[in-house]
Scaffold this active site. Structure first.
Site, PDB file in Angstrom:
ATOM      1  N   LYS A 171       0.878  -1.179   0.000  1.00  0.00           N
ATOM      2  CA  LYS A 171       0.000   0.000   0.000  1.00  0.00           C
ATOM      3  C   LYS A 171       0.914   1.228   0.000  1.00  0.00           C
ATOM      4  O   LYS A 171       1.400   1.659   1.050  1.00  0.00           O
ATOM      5  CB  LYS A 171      -0.881  -0.035   1.265  1.00  0.00           C
ATOM      6  CG  LYS A 171      -2.243   0.619   1.145  1.00  0.00           C
ATOM      7  CD  LYS A 171      -2.222   2.094   0.807  1.00  0.00           C
ATOM      8  CE  LYS A 171      -1.886   2.968   1.990  1.00  0.00           C
ATOM      9  NZ  LYS A 171      -1.663   4.393   1.583  1.00  0.00           N
ATOM     10  N   GLU A 246       9.341   1.412  11.041  1.00  0.00           N
ATOM     11  CA  GLU A 246      10.393   2.414  10.806  1.00  0.00           C
ATOM     12  C   GLU A 246       9.710   3.761  10.872  1.00  0.00           C
ATOM     13  O   GLU A 246       8.936   4.123   9.972  1.00  0.00           O
ATOM     14  CB  GLU A 246      11.023   2.212   9.420  1.00  0.00           C
ATOM     15  CG  GLU A 246      11.581   0.810   9.174  1.00  0.00           C
ATOM     16  CD  GLU A 246      12.926   0.583   9.839  1.00  0.00           C
ATOM     17  OE1 GLU A 246      13.467   1.524  10.433  1.00  0.00           O
ATOM     18  OE2 GLU A 246      13.427  -0.556   9.776  1.00  0.00           O
ATOM     19  N   CYS A 280      13.637  10.995   6.510  1.00  0.00           N
ATOM     20  CA  CYS A 280      13.571  10.679   7.941  1.00  0.00           C
ATOM     21  C   CYS A 280      14.941  10.817   8.595  1.00  0.00           C
ATOM     22  O   CYS A 280      15.031  11.024   9.793  1.00  0.00           O
ATOM     23  CB  CYS A 280      13.030   9.269   8.129  1.00  0.00           C
ATOM     24  SG  CYS A 280      13.973   8.066   7.167  1.00  0.00           S
ATOM     25  N   GLU A 377       8.878  16.453  15.248  1.00  0.00           N
ATOM     26  CA  GLU A 377       9.382  16.261  13.884  1.00  0.00           C
ATOM     27  C   GLU A 377       8.687  17.255  12.950  1.00  0.00           C
ATOM     28  O   GLU A 377       7.461  17.262  12.847  1.00  0.00           O
ATOM     29  CB  GLU A 377       9.111  14.824  13.419  1.00  0.00           C
ATOM     30  CG  GLU A 377       9.748  14.535  12.075  1.00  0.00           C
ATOM     31  CD  GLU A 377       9.426  13.136  11.549  1.00  0.00           C
ATOM     32  OE1 GLU A 377       8.266  12.702  11.665  1.00  0.00           O
ATOM     33  OE2 GLU A 377      10.336  12.496  11.006  1.00  0.00           O
TER      34      GLU A 377
HETATM   35  P1  NAD Z   1       2.185   8.467   7.443  1.00  0.00           P
HETATM   36  O1  NAD Z   1       2.404   7.718   8.716  1.00  0.00           O
HETATM   37  O2  NAD Z   1       1.162   9.499   7.403  1.00  0.00           O
HETATM   38  O3  NAD Z   1       1.858   7.471   6.242  1.00  0.00           O
HETATM   39  C1  NAD Z   1       2.701   6.381   5.899  1.00  0.00           C
HETATM   40  C2  NAD Z   1       1.856   5.324   5.223  1.00  0.00           C
HETATM   41  O4  NAD Z   1       0.930   4.812   6.169  1.00  0.00           O
HETATM   42  C3  NAD Z   1       1.029   5.828   4.040  1.00  0.00           C
HETATM   43  O5  NAD Z   1       0.999   4.833   3.051  1.00  0.00           O
HETATM   44  C4  NAD Z   1      -0.345   6.025   4.660  1.00  0.00           C
HETATM   45  O6  NAD Z   1      -1.382   5.934   3.742  1.00  0.00           O
HETATM   46  C5  NAD Z   1      -0.386   4.873   5.646  1.00  0.00           C
HETATM   47  N1  NAD Z   1      -1.328   5.051   6.767  1.00  0.00           N
HETATM   48  C6  NAD Z   1      -1.768   6.204   7.319  1.00  0.00           C
HETATM   49  N2  NAD Z   1      -2.633   5.944   8.319  1.00  0.00           N
HETATM   50  C7  NAD Z   1      -2.733   4.602   8.411  1.00  0.00           C
HETATM   51  C8  NAD Z   1      -3.461   3.721   9.266  1.00  0.00           C
HETATM   52  N3  NAD Z   1      -4.271   4.164  10.226  1.00  0.00           N
HETATM   53  N4  NAD Z   1      -3.304   2.392   9.086  1.00  0.00           N
HETATM   54  C9  NAD Z   1      -2.478   1.912   8.128  1.00  0.00           C
HETATM   55  N5  NAD Z   1      -1.779   2.696   7.289  1.00  0.00           N
HETATM   56  C10 NAD Z   1      -1.887   4.031   7.428  1.00  0.00           C
HETATM   57  O7  NAD Z   1       3.620   9.033   7.077  1.00  0.00           O
HETATM   58  P2  NAD Z   1       3.990   9.970   5.849  1.00  0.00           P
HETATM   59  O8  NAD Z   1       3.502  11.341   6.153  1.00  0.00           O
HETATM   60  O9  NAD Z   1       3.611   9.292   4.588  1.00  0.00           O
HETATM   61  O10 NAD Z   1       5.590   9.928   5.927  1.00  0.00           O
HETATM   62  C11 NAD Z   1       6.342  10.770   6.711  1.00  0.00           C
HETATM   63  C12 NAD Z   1       6.775  10.078   7.982  1.00  0.00           C
HETATM   64  O11 NAD Z   1       7.491   8.888   7.664  1.00  0.00           O
HETATM   65  C13 NAD Z   1       7.737  10.910   8.796  1.00  0.00           C
HETATM   66  O12 NAD Z   1       7.383  10.798  10.154  1.00  0.00           O
HETATM   67  C14 NAD Z   1       9.087  10.244   8.551  1.00  0.00           C
HETATM   68  O13 NAD Z   1      10.042  10.430   9.555  1.00  0.00           O
HETATM   69  C15 NAD Z   1       8.689   8.823   8.423  1.00  0.00           C
HETATM   70  N6  NAD Z   1       9.708   8.052   7.711  1.00  0.00           N
HETATM   71  C16 NAD Z   1      10.462   7.161   8.417  1.00  0.00           C
HETATM   72  C17 NAD Z   1      11.465   6.447   7.772  1.00  0.00           C
HETATM   73  C18 NAD Z   1      12.325   5.457   8.519  1.00  0.00           C
HETATM   74  O14 NAD Z   1      13.027   4.695   7.864  1.00  0.00           O
HETATM   75  N7  NAD Z   1      12.291   5.428   9.832  1.00  0.00           N
HETATM   76  C19 NAD Z   1      11.663   6.621   6.403  1.00  0.00           C
HETATM   77  C20 NAD Z   1      10.864   7.546   5.714  1.00  0.00           C
HETATM   78  C21 NAD Z   1       9.875   8.246   6.384  1.00  0.00           C
END
Ligand code: NAD
Length: 473
Positions: A171, A246, A280, A377
């Site tokens: 997804k 992650e 990130c 963040e």
């Molecule tokens: P997000 O958590 O909003 O979304 C990530 C994914 O999760 C998307 O595909 C989204 O549709 C899905 N999602 C959202 N709500 C959900 C739910 N209730 N159940 C299941 N899936 C759900 O994050 P984002 O805004 O897309 O990305 C930014 C964040 O990702 C930042 O916090 C960043 O630090 C983090 N990030 C972490 C890493 C790492 O390796 N640790 C790498 C890249 C990004």
């Protein structure tokens, strides 16, 4: 206008409901995205379940060849992938061409060959028994990825999942579906058996939540925000799913007085503002030893001022657009908050006067670690610079948040480098560098930056279940 379909059983399905995919640099609609729901996830999970018995029995060398063919397919269409990623995310095409797409190719090649070298352990019990460990795939892997490095992170999950013999339902982020959709075409071209990789588009709380809670998906690999990670963990816990999370970061970049500033400054510019600060691993909290603080701030601000902001598709652009209007407003809100908290914006922090969600790289000074600006963040082109006195204070400041993803330390003192690396609470510490990644090393976060490790052997361990077989001698 392109209308995407969910990719199930190697077919693009027509979807009843769609939403808009917006180019953040032009604010124009560039595609219509399926508004995937629980039924779509269920069909995809069924396709993956049906494909699992045969795929898991397919010899490793054959699975490896499919992954290599997918990598070759991405490489053949390199420029197309780079352009899709740049348009969808707003990132400079130079970055997509240097980082995102090469890394997606490398992910498939790395796990295609890693699987050929897999071995497992044996334990002999005092001449009485022989134990050996089977590492078996689990079934359908649920893979949920964010928008900041769309294909880079999606391939980081798909490649080890299927190399290890699982099938999957992915997804991708609703904000960046294009490269995942193009990957599905490469999967067909590579001849991957149907049902091994399925991709359902849609919103997180609907399609993502249905995947996290699906009873026939026994493992979830998630990359995204910490708050979302908590929801996924809550959905997965009662079913005892295997989980890899992650999550977010608020990474320190610690510059000691003896650092080589000619190297530390250009790299810190990258670690602060690459991908508009939407990585990130970006170092958003810069701590500088007081003896060089004034010089560092002056040189850092001068270098940041020179960054070229503009059309992401222009190869000369260094800073593109933020992912969405909502995210841009959040980032600008933090610049306001920093000033309310008593900080000084010494550079940037304003919306650029043009179409699209562009924000000038911002440098903020004068704030302590207790402020929200240094605790939360921001995930944008905003850094704080704070002075410190000595090693002990540097470590305390570095560790002063609930996050623990990565850190950079700049010093020429070898012993200090090792001491500080050991004391910083984070999954990765870079000494005199940033974002230097070896795909074999463990990757993940401490504290609220995540649970579990991926990368190399850790990925193959996550995507398999260890079973001990004990034979009486
Ligand atoms: P997000 O958590 O909003 O979304 C990530 C994914 O999760 C998307 O595909 C989204 O549709 C899905 N999602 C959202 N709500 C959900 C739910 N209730 N159940 C299941 N899936 C759900 O994050 P984002 O805004 O897309 O990305 C930014 C964040 O990702 C930042 O916090 C960043 O630090 C983090 N990030 C972490 C890493 C790492 O390796 N640790 C790498 C890249 C990004």
């Amino acid at each position: 206008m392109q209308r995407l379909g969910n990719f199930i059983n190697n077919r693009f399905e027509e979807s009843a409901a769609h939403f808009d995919d917006i180019d953040p640099a032009t604010e124009e609609v560039i595609a219509r995205v399926p508004d995937g729901d629980a039924d779509d996830i269920d069909r995809a999970a069924k396709a993956a379940c049906d494909a699992f018995p045969e795929w898991s029995r397919t010899p490793g060398a054959e699975r490896s060849r499919f992954l290599l063919a997918i990598a070759d397919g991405i490489e053949r269409h390199f420029d197309e992938f780079a352009e899709l990623e740049s348009r969808d995310n707003g990132k400079p095409i130079a970055l997509a061409s240097r980082l995102d797409i090469p890394r997606a190719i490398a992910n498939f090649r790395f796990f295609a060959t890693a699987i050929l070298h897999q071995s497992s352990e044996a334990h002999v019990t005092d001449g009485k028994a022989l134990n050996y460990t089977l590492r078996q795939p689990l079934g359908v892997a649920g893979l949920i990825s964010p928008w900041n490095l769309p294909l880079y992170l999606l391939s980081w999950k798909i490649a080890p999942a299927i190399a290890a013999g699982n099938t999957c339902v992915a997804k991708p982020s609703e904000l960046t579906p294009l490269s995942a959709n193009r990957l599905a075409e490469s999967i067909i071209e590579a001849g991957l058996p149907k049902g091994v990789v399925n991709i359902v588009h849609g919103y997180g709380p609907k399609a993502g939540a249905a995947l996290a809670a699906h009873p026939n998906v026994p493992l979830i690999s998630f990359t995204g925000g910490t708050a979302t990670g908590a929801k996924i963990a809550a959905a997965a816990a009662p079913m005892f799913k295997k989980l890899s999370l992650e999550l977010g970061g608020k990474n320190p970049n610690v510059i000691f007085g003896d650092a080589d500033l000619d190297a530390a400054i250009p790299t810190s510019i990258q670690s602060s503002f690459a991908n508009q600060g939407e990585i990130c691993l970006c170092g958003s909290r810069i701590f500088v030893e007081r003896s060089i603080y004034d010089e560092f701030v002056e040189r850092f601000v001068a270098a940041a001022r020179k960054l070229r902001i503009g059309d992401p598709l222009d190869p000369a652009t260094e800073v593109g657009a933020l992912i969405s209007e909502g995210h841009m407003r959040k980032v600008l809100g933090y610049v306001d908050l920093a000033q309310q908290e008593g900080g000084t914006v010494v550079l940037g922090g304003k919306r650029v006067d043009r179409r699209g969600f562009f924000v000038e790289p911002a440098v903020i000074t004068g704030l302590g670690c207790e402020c929200r600006t240094l605790q939360e963040e921001i995930f944008g082109p905003v850094v704080t610079i704070t002075p410190f006195e000595g090693e002990e204070e540097a470590i305390a400041l570095a560790n002063s948040t609930r996050y623990g993803l990565s850190a950079s330390v700049w010093t020429r003192d070898l012993q200090r480098a090792h001491r500080v690396a050991a004391a910083i609470e984070s999954g990765t510490v870079w000494i005199n560098c940033w974002l230097l990644r070896d795909l074999r090393v463990p990757f993940g976060g401490m504290k609220e930056s995540g649970v579990g490790r991926e990368g190399g052997l850790d990925s193959l361990r996550f995507f398999t279940e260890a079973k001990n077989v004990c034979v009486k001698l």
